[in-house]
Design an enzyme around this catalytic site. Structure first.
Site, PDB file in Angstrom:
ATOM      1  N   GLN A 162       4.902 -14.375  -1.039  1.00 21.22           N
ATOM      2  CA  GLN A 162       5.468 -13.032  -1.087  1.00 21.22           C
ATOM      3  C   GLN A 162       5.957 -12.660   0.307  1.00 21.22           C
ATOM      4  O   GLN A 162       5.228 -12.815   1.293  1.00 21.22           O
ATOM      5  CB  GLN A 162       4.436 -12.007  -1.550  1.00 21.22           C
ATOM      6  N   TYR A 204       6.592  -0.021   0.678  1.00 20.75           N
ATOM      7  CA  TYR A 204       7.151  -0.793   1.776  1.00 20.75           C
ATOM      8  C   TYR A 204       8.672  -0.609   1.806  1.00 20.75           C
ATOM      9  O   TYR A 204       9.243   0.116   0.982  1.00 20.75           O
ATOM     10  CB  TYR A 204       6.718  -2.251   1.674  1.00 20.75           C
TER      11      TYR A 204
END
Length: 252
Positions: free
Chosen positions: A102, A172
């Protein structure tokens, strides 16, 4: 239902022995530079030996500007880190596991004392937890971040990861562009849903151009934000359809 869960599956060209996937979460097991460690492999080994079809790592930072304030984040922001990542991947493959990296930019959800750089966000609005005011990103900043996602994906592929997952959730950077709560821009990167999605679309395109059509690319999206004008389920459905329409993503 169990027969489906334990049946074989494919994500793009990647074959899985079953449909159980360990989703990403911050482990804090990298070294001080962000290199994967033996402790990190041992952690993943437990999932693989327990029968999980694929492990998605905790988020790996694509740049120092996007580094988490949490302890010992894994990093993928330099070619110097590829050998350490390759060692982790080889160990996972040796025990029959599949592993996807990720990749993420933390945006405003960190502190500049950790990144050594000003915080970046679509708009100069601090998040409720970190409370440090970020800088509104320029067009050049946005282009740089898109390139950094592409570079991170290339490094992951060179290290031997079975695919990458782009982190566009959890507050994020990419998810703040999607969210009307955090994105107050009135240019090509904000206002309408199509404009707010543009950075995600460009990032997916850049990544696929970098790694090629045969390398699996996944994405994580928010389904619900507990915030005024935050992303809700219907918004996520719309963004998921837009992801699919790009033709540059293999799984959500």
């Amino acid at each position: 239902m169990l027969s489906v869960l334990f049946s074989e599956a494919k994500i793009g060209p990647l074959g899985l022995v079953n449909r159980m996937i360990r989703t990403a979460s911050h482990e804090g097991l990298a070294d001080s530079r962000g290199r994967p460690t033996q402790e990190q492999f041992t952690f993943y080994k437990g999932f693989i030996e327990g029968g999980i079809g694929m492990v998605i790592t905790g988020y790996a930072g694509i740049s120092q500007a996007g580094k988490s304030a949490l302890y010992h984040m894994t990093m993928i922001d330099s070619d110097d880190l590829i050998p350490s990542h390759r060692k982790l991947v080889e160990q996972v493959h040796e025990i029959g596991g599949k592993i996807v990296l990720q990749i993420a930019h933390c945006g405003r959800q960190t502190w500049s004392e950790q990144t050594g750089r000003p915080l970046l966000a679509p708009s100069a609005i601090p998040c409720g937890f970190y409370r440090e005011r970020p800088e509104e990103m320029t067009h050049d900043d946005i282009a740089m971040v898109i390139d950094e996602f592409g570079d991170a994906a290339r490094r992951a592929m060179e290290a031997g990861y079975d695919g990458i997952q782009i982190h566009a959730a959890h507050g994020y950077l990419l998810s703040t562009f999607l969210s009307p709560h955090a994105n107050k821009r009135d240019d090509q990167w904000g206002d309408s849903k199509e404009n707010r999605f543009r950075i995600v679309s460009r990032t997916l395109k850049k990544v696929k151009e970098t790694v090629g059509d045969d390398y699996p690319v996944l994405i994580k999206l928010n389904t619900f934000e507990r915030a005024a004008r935050g992303i809700k389920a219907k918004d996520c459905i719309g963004f998921a359809k837009m992801v699919a329409e790009t033709g540059n993503c293999d799984a959500i």
